[in-house]
Design a protein around this motif. Structure first.
Motif, PDB file in Angstrom:
ATOM      1  N   VAL A  80       4.586   8.743   2.733  1.00  0.00           N
ATOM      2  CA  VAL A  80       5.305   7.808   1.853  1.00  0.00           C
ATOM      3  C   VAL A  80       6.590   8.426   1.306  1.00  0.00           C
ATOM      4  O   VAL A  80       7.645   7.785   1.298  1.00  0.00           O
ATOM      5  CB  VAL A  80       4.389   7.349   0.687  1.00  0.00           C
TER       6      VAL A  80
ATOM      7  N   SER B 254       0.122   0.131   7.170  1.00  0.00           N
ATOM      8  CA  SER B 254       1.251  -0.375   6.392  1.00  0.00           C
ATOM      9  C   SER B 254       2.340   0.679   6.193  1.00  0.00           C
ATOM     10  O   SER B 254       3.532   0.364   6.210  1.00  0.00           O
ATOM     11  CB  SER B 254       0.743  -0.870   5.036  1.00  0.00           C
ATOM     12  N   ILE B 255       1.954   1.938   6.010  1.00  0.00           N
ATOM     13  CA  ILE B 255       2.951   2.955   5.657  1.00  0.00           C
ATOM     14  C   ILE B 255       3.526   3.696   6.860  1.00  0.00           C
ATOM     15  O   ILE B 255       4.512   4.410   6.710  1.00  0.00           O
ATOM     16  CB  ILE B 255       2.386   3.971   4.625  1.00  0.00           C
TER      17      ILE B 255
ATOM     18  N   TYR C  77      -8.197   2.334   3.573  1.00  0.00           N
ATOM     19  CA  TYR C  77      -7.396   3.414   4.158  1.00  0.00           C
ATOM     20  C   TYR C  77      -6.756   2.981   5.473  1.00  0.00           C
ATOM     21  O   TYR C  77      -5.591   3.288   5.742  1.00  0.00           O
ATOM     22  CB  TYR C  77      -8.245   4.679   4.352  1.00  0.00           C
TER      23      TYR C  77
ATOM     24  N   THR D 222      -8.731   3.834  -5.235  1.00  0.00           N
ATOM     25  CA  THR D 222      -9.766   3.972  -4.207  1.00  0.00           C
ATOM     26  C   THR D 222     -10.125   5.428  -3.966  1.00  0.00           C
ATOM     27  O   THR D 222      -9.240   6.271  -3.775  1.00  0.00           O
ATOM     28  CB  THR D 222      -9.286   3.328  -2.889  1.00  0.00           C
TER      29      THR D 222
ATOM     30  N   HIS E 248      -0.962   7.464  -4.945  1.00  0.00           N
ATOM     31  CA  HIS E 248      -0.518   6.363  -4.093  1.00  0.00           C
ATOM     32  C   HIS E 248      -1.658   5.359  -4.004  1.00  0.00           C
ATOM     33  O   HIS E 248      -2.801   5.737  -3.729  1.00  0.00           O
ATOM     34  CB  HIS E 248      -0.163   6.874  -2.692  1.00  0.00           C
ATOM     35  N   ILE E 249      -1.341   4.102  -4.202  1.00  0.00           N
ATOM     36  CA  ILE E 249      -2.398   3.091  -4.158  1.00  0.00           C
ATOM     37  C   ILE E 249      -2.813   2.855  -2.709  1.00  0.00           C
ATOM     38  O   ILE E 249      -1.972   2.650  -1.825  1.00  0.00           O
ATOM     39  CB  ILE E 249      -1.935   1.778  -4.810  1.00  0.00           C
ATOM     40  N   ILE E 250      -4.120   2.931  -2.504  1.00  0.00           N
ATOM     41  CA  ILE E 250      -4.719   2.707  -1.188  1.00  0.00           C
ATOM     42  C   ILE E 250      -5.300   1.303  -1.203  1.00  0.00           C
ATOM     43  O   ILE E 250      -6.070   0.955  -2.103  1.00  0.00           O
ATOM     44  CB  ILE E 250      -5.858   3.730  -0.938  1.00  0.00           C
ATOM     45  N   GLY E 251      -4.940   0.478  -0.230  1.00  0.00           N
ATOM     46  CA  GLY E 251      -5.517  -0.861  -0.265  1.00  0.00           C
ATOM     47  C   GLY E 251      -5.028  -1.768   0.838  1.00  0.00           C
ATOM     48  O   GLY E 251      -4.139  -1.419   1.611  1.00  0.00           O
ATOM     49  N   VAL E 252      -5.648  -2.934   0.861  1.00  0.00           N
ATOM     50  CA  VAL E 252      -5.307  -3.955   1.849  1.00  0.00           C
ATOM     51  C   VAL E 252      -4.183  -4.811   1.262  1.00  0.00           C
ATOM     52  O   VAL E 252      -4.328  -5.332   0.151  1.00  0.00           O
ATOM     53  CB  VAL E 252      -6.544  -4.827   2.151  1.00  0.00           C
ATOM     54  N   PRO E 253      -3.060  -4.951   1.967  1.00  0.00           N
ATOM     55  CA  PRO E 253      -1.973  -5.759   1.395  1.00  0.00           C
ATOM     56  C   PRO E 253      -2.336  -7.242   1.311  1.00  0.00           C
ATOM     57  O   PRO E 253      -3.077  -7.725   2.167  1.00  0.00           O
ATOM     58  CB  PRO E 253      -0.819  -5.515   2.379  1.00  0.00           C
TER      59      PRO E 253
ATOM     60  N   PRO F 292       0.855  -1.190   0.000  1.00  0.00           N
ATOM     61  CA  PRO F 292       0.000   0.000   0.000  1.00  0.00           C
ATOM     62  C   PRO F 292       0.892   1.242   0.000  1.00  0.00           C
ATOM     63  O   PRO F 292       1.950   1.250   0.632  1.00  0.00           O
ATOM     64  CB  PRO F 292      -0.773  -0.118   1.317  1.00  0.00           C
ATOM     65  N   GLY F 293       0.445   2.284  -0.688  1.00  0.00           N
ATOM     66  CA  GLY F 293       1.247   3.502  -0.790  1.00  0.00           C
ATOM     67  C   GLY F 293       2.128   3.541  -2.021  1.00  0.00           C
ATOM     68  O   GLY F 293       2.716   4.577  -2.330  1.00  0.00           O
TER      69      GLY F 293
ATOM     70  N   ALA G  63      -5.905  -0.089   6.401  1.00  0.00           N
ATOM     71  CA  ALA G  63      -4.811  -1.024   6.098  1.00  0.00           C
ATOM     72  C   ALA G  63      -3.601  -0.277   5.553  1.00  0.00           C
ATOM     73  O   ALA G  63      -2.451  -0.606   5.865  1.00  0.00           O
ATOM     74  CB  ALA G  63      -5.289  -2.071   5.083  1.00  0.00           C
ATOM     75  N   THR G  64      -3.866   0.750   4.751  1.00  0.00           N
ATOM     76  CA  THR G  64      -2.772   1.540   4.186  1.00  0.00           C
ATOM     77  C   THR G  64      -2.035   2.312   5.275  1.00  0.00           C
ATOM     78  O   THR G  64      -0.798   2.307   5.325  1.00  0.00           O
ATOM     79  CB  THR G  64      -3.315   2.515   3.109  1.00  0.00           C
TER      80      THR G  64
END
Lengths: 91, 155
Positions: free
Chosen positions: B76, B103-104, B97, A66, A45-50, A37-38, B99-100
């Motif tokens: 990022v 993650s970041i 959002y 998204t 930036h791609i937003i999403g669930v890994p 993600p990112g 999850a992102t």
């Protein structure tokens, strides 16, 4: 990288869930990459669930986009540069 | 340990404000964080930001209001980090959002899930976190109750 809004793009799925887009990519394309993600593609930036899934079909890049109010769109954009970068940097 | 000793700032991430309790829950958490001496930063869609801009005109609760995409770009690309993060969720995009953000950033992320599908949406959160979940759309009380159960306020 260019601005997504200024490039000709095709919407394959609209107002979908993130998982629906991922399932569609896996079912309909053979060249699949996963990114975090990112990951920045074009100017977004791609937003999403890994794991975030992106497909390539020649120079066509197919990825989830998204929007907070409308869910996830699966869009297809032609970009030789982005396809090359994805093949080079992702698995 | 006091929450104010662990965190000096908090980022509140807002999606589409179509569910009325979102703005109330944001201001409630912001007020509680301010009591703890924690700086409150908001990142949201234009309409979510406008609702808060006029609801907290004199900035009693909110320190900074930022564009959502620019905030993610800063995290990022520039390594911006916010030690505490609340992500407000009432649809599938909100799950993405959360999850992102998890993650970041190297942060403690609290998903705050509300609306009529809150319980179903909460099952889609698959990272380690303390979730705030309440079926609430117009009446904020059930959501506020769960916020106070999950977040251990010191003040």
């Amino acid at each position: 990288m260019g601005c997504l809004d200024k490039l000709p793009y095709e919407v394959i799925l609209r107002n979908s869930s993130f998982s629906e887009c991922r399932d569609y990519l896996k079912k309909n394309f053979s060249e699949i990459y996963t990114v975090s993600p990112g990951y920045k593609i074009f100017d977004v930036h791609i937003i999403g669930v890994p794991p975030v899934t992106i497909a390539l079909d020649g120079n066509m890049v197919i990825f989830p986009f998204t929007k907070p109010c409308h869910g996830t769109f699966l869009v297809k954009v032609e970009s030789k540069e982005e396809a090359f970068r994805l093949r080079k940097t992702s698995k | 340990m006091r929450i104010s000793e662990r965190f000096d700032s908090a980022l509140l991430v807002l999606g589409c404000p179509e569910v009325p309790v979102q703005t109330t829950a944001v201001l409630y958490i912001a007020a509680r964080l301010k009591r703890e001496g924690i700086k409150v930063l908001i990142a949201g869609t234009p309409s979510a930001r406008m609702l808060l801009k006029y609801a907290d005109l004199d900035r009693h609760y909110i320190d900074e209001v930022m564009d959502l995409d620019m905030t993610i770009d800063g995290i990022v690309e520039s390594g911006d980090n916010y030690p505490l993060c609340f992500v407000f969720i009432h649809n599938d995009a909100g799950i993405s959002y959360a999850a992102t953000m998890n993650s970041i950033m190297q942060s403690k992320v609290h998903p705050v899930i509300f609306g009529s599908s809150a319980e179903e949406l909460s099952t889609q959160i698959n990272f380690d976190c303390e979730k705030v979940v309440a079926v609430a759309a117009h009446n904020p009380k059930p959501l506020i109750k769960v916020i106070d159960e999950v977040i251990k306020w010191d003040v």
